[in-house]
Design an enzyme around this catalytic site. Structure first.
Site, PDB file in Angstrom:
ATOM      1  N   HIS A 125      -8.274   1.181   1.694  1.00 22.78           N
ATOM      2  CA  HIS A 125      -8.090   1.027   3.139  1.00 22.78           C
ATOM      3  C   HIS A 125      -9.037   1.964   3.904  1.00 22.78           C
ATOM      4  O   HIS A 125      -8.609   2.792   4.719  1.00 22.78           O
ATOM      5  CB  HIS A 125      -6.643   1.288   3.543  1.00 22.78           C
ATOM      6  CG  HIS A 125      -6.235   0.536   4.780  1.00 22.78           C
ATOM      7  ND1 HIS A 125      -5.006  -0.027   4.935  1.00 22.78           N
ATOM      8  CD2 HIS A 125      -6.919   0.250   5.910  1.00 22.78           C
ATOM      9  CE1 HIS A 125      -4.922  -0.614   6.129  1.00 22.78           C
ATOM     10  NE2 HIS A 125      -6.068  -0.455   6.737  1.00 22.78           N
ATOM     11  N   GLU A 145       0.849  -1.199   0.000  1.00 25.88           N
ATOM     12  CA  GLU A 145       0.000   0.000   0.000  1.00 25.88           C
ATOM     13  C   GLU A 145       0.883   1.247   0.000  1.00 25.88           C
ATOM     14  O   GLU A 145       1.951   1.244   0.627  1.00 25.88           O
ATOM     15  CB  GLU A 145      -0.921  -0.013   1.226  1.00 25.88           C
ATOM     16  CG  GLU A 145      -1.941  -1.148   1.193  1.00 25.88           C
ATOM     17  CD  GLU A 145      -2.933  -1.080   2.356  1.00 25.88           C
ATOM     18  OE1 GLU A 145      -2.840  -0.156   3.194  1.00 25.88           O
ATOM     19  OE2 GLU A 145      -3.816  -1.951   2.416  1.00 25.88           O
ATOM     20  N   GLY A 188     -11.513   0.884   5.935  1.00 29.69           N
ATOM     21  CA  GLY A 188     -12.181   0.196   7.040  1.00 29.69           C
ATOM     22  C   GLY A 188     -12.451   1.065   8.250  1.00 29.69           C
ATOM     23  O   GLY A 188     -13.486   0.952   8.894  1.00 29.69           O
TER      24      GLY A 188
END
Length: 527
Positions: free
Chosen positions: A280, A262, A282
């Site tokens: 990403h 990432e 979350g």
């Protein structure tokens, strides 16, 4: 008293700085520093609050000479060298619950997106197409959801899935049968989960045991038509094998919020049919960002100001409520560990910590850590409760814990024993008035002594005149005696003398004491 100083090095909700200040800390918010720039300033701080951008490497930690705690606003601590932090006595905390609901909801959202092909349908419709027959989804009702990881986030996902009338099976080595019943899930082995699950969602940290848990081999064992969601950590899935499974049609869909590398800007998965991804996200809700920032500030300030330890990854947790009760026990344990360490010259393969009576009702981990800190500090003055268990393991020291709930001669007792080449050596102590540490047994001999400051330990034959001779020797050398504690096995046998003195005893005086008639051992102690 000087206020603890904290650096917030990543962008964080501004209320975090406010909480640090309200709790009695000085706080600086300095974001966007390069590693070299961070190294140049980190030495002045007691605490470092981070998110995912700051990389706390060994080089940074080597420069952080005053650092006591690192707080990660979030769950993952991949950006912190925890072994290096532990070795240097720095507590590493995270906030495992601040974004749990947010991450769980994101996993459920991705599951629905996969089931009904929402991103593709949206793109098609906005492109002016009306491909109603192209997007044939599946219901989640009645389907089997496989949880890999049934901790805090996994349990929330299970709860939501059960509410959607799904059947939930879970693989987690730490999931007990009772907890599985409480969650309403079926505990299974990984092979069973792979064979039965219509949807698989991962909620486990990235460790050596979980890395590539959905490997090429395990993906091949999944049920044909499975849909896979990962909002946990990149590296849990073999991404190349996942693409092959999607291309072949064995895997009906996959949704990733996390990637092995990432930021993911050129993944081979991009453009694959039935693949959904998010960057990403979350933990990316307004509520979660506020929650983790507030929690990390509260936890770090509590540790720096009050000694409370919450959500630490390399030290036993110790709540602010527990701290006052445990503080005198930890002081006693550390002194006992220090005493046995100073009295032991041989190599020690094993140390045992035995609690009796009221001490058994307390959290044992801080007591054990305090004993180890005292014991190992004889070898290094940089040892503390954080790095002591790490150093003990590194040195191959076996640590045993024993509890005896019944009371013996004392209402509460802590005993520390070490195995040496010469045999077992043991010391024991208690608390007077539930707060004042006292030594009550030394190498099998009953004594009563406070362990503090400079002391002398003397083993001698119990004979008339000895006390006068040692008093005269110290007086002639200008050493004042504070307290005098004597114990013996039997009249005329071996006696132990513990003296507290007002100043350190020079080596020459120790040699003179050792030359006195009847003296077997003389040693200077310091607490």
């Amino acid at each position: 008293m000087t206020k603890p100083k904290v650096l917030i090095s990543d962008k964080m909700d501004p209320n975090a700085a406010r909480i640090f200040a309200e709790q009695g800390c000085d706080v600086d918010v300095i974001t966007g520093k390069t590693p070299e720039e961070l190294k140049a300033i980190i030495g002045q701080y007691d605490g470092l609050a981070i998110r995912s951008s700051t990389k706390v490497t060994k080089e940074i930690l080597d420069a952080a000479t005053n650092l006591k705690v690192i707080g990660r606003a979030g769950i993952g601590v991949d950006n912190v060298d925890i072994p290096a932090a532990s070795a240097q006595g720095v507590v590493v905390m995270n906030t495992p619950f601040g974004n749990s609901i947010t991450t769980a909801e994101h996993a459920i959202a991705l599951m629905f997106a996969l089931a009904r092909q929402l991103p593709e349908a949206d793109a098609s419709t906005q492109a002016g197409k009306w491909e109603k027959n192209r997007f044939m989804g599946v219901e989640v009702t009645g389907k089997t959801l496989g949880l890999i990881g049934a901790g805090n986030i996994g349990s929330i996902v299970a709860s939501r899935a059960l509410g959607l009338k799904m059947k939930v099976v879970a693989f987690d080595p730490f999931l007990t049968p009772d907890r599985a019943v409480e969650m309403g899930v079926e505990k299974v082995e990984l092979d069973q989960l792979l064979a039965r699950a219509d949807f698989i969602t991962l909620h486990t940290p990235l460790t050596d045991q979980t890395r590539n848990i959905l490997s090429r081999e395990n993906l091949a064992r999944t049920k044909k038509g499975v849909r896979i969601i990962n909002c946990a950590r990149g590296g849990l899935i073999d991404e190349a094998a996942l693409k092959e499974g999607l291309d072949s049609g064995h895997i009906a869909g996959a949704a990733l919020d996390v990637f092995q590398t990432e930021p993911a800007k050129d993944s081979p998965l991009f453009g694959t049919p039935n693949f959904i991804c998010t960057p990403h996200l979350g933990a990316s809700t307004t509520e979660a960002q506020v929650n983790v920032a507030l929690q990390v500030a509260e936890q770090m300030a509590d540790y720096l100001v009050n000694g409370g330890v919450t959500n630490a990854l390399n030290m036993p947790s110790l709540s602010a409520e527990e701290a006052p009760k445990l503080k005198p026990y930890m002081a006693l344990a550390e002194k006992l560990g220090s005493l046995v360490g100073q009295l032991t010259r041989d190599s020690v393969p094993r140390i045992s910590i035995h609690t009796e009576g009221a001490a058994t009702e307390l959290n044992q981990k801080p007591i054990v850590a305090a004993v180890l800190a005292g014991f190992l500090r004889v070898q290094s003055d940089t040892v503390n409760m954080v790095n002591a268990p790490f150093l003990a393991k590194e040195r191959g020291l076996e640590v045993r814990e024993v509890k005896t709930e019944r009371e013996g001669d004392y209402h509460t007792l802590v005993r520390v024993s070490v195995k040496t080449e010469a045999g077992e050596r043991s010391v024991a102590g208690t608390l007077f008035s539930n707060a004042e540490p006292r030594l009550v047994q030394l190498l099998g001999i009953k004594v009563e002594a406070e362990l503090a400051g400079h002391m002398m330990y003397i083993v001698n034959e119990d004979a008339p005149g000895f006390i006068g001779r040692i008093g005269t020797l110290l007086g002639e050398n200008g050493i004042n005696i504070g307290t005098f504690n004597l114990g013996r096995r039997a009249a005329g046998g071996e006696a132990v003398l513990l003296l507290s003195v007002d100043s350190a005893v020079p080596e020459a005086v120790l040699k003179q004491a050792c030359a006195l008639p009847g003296v077997k051992t003389v040693k200077a102690l310091s607490f």
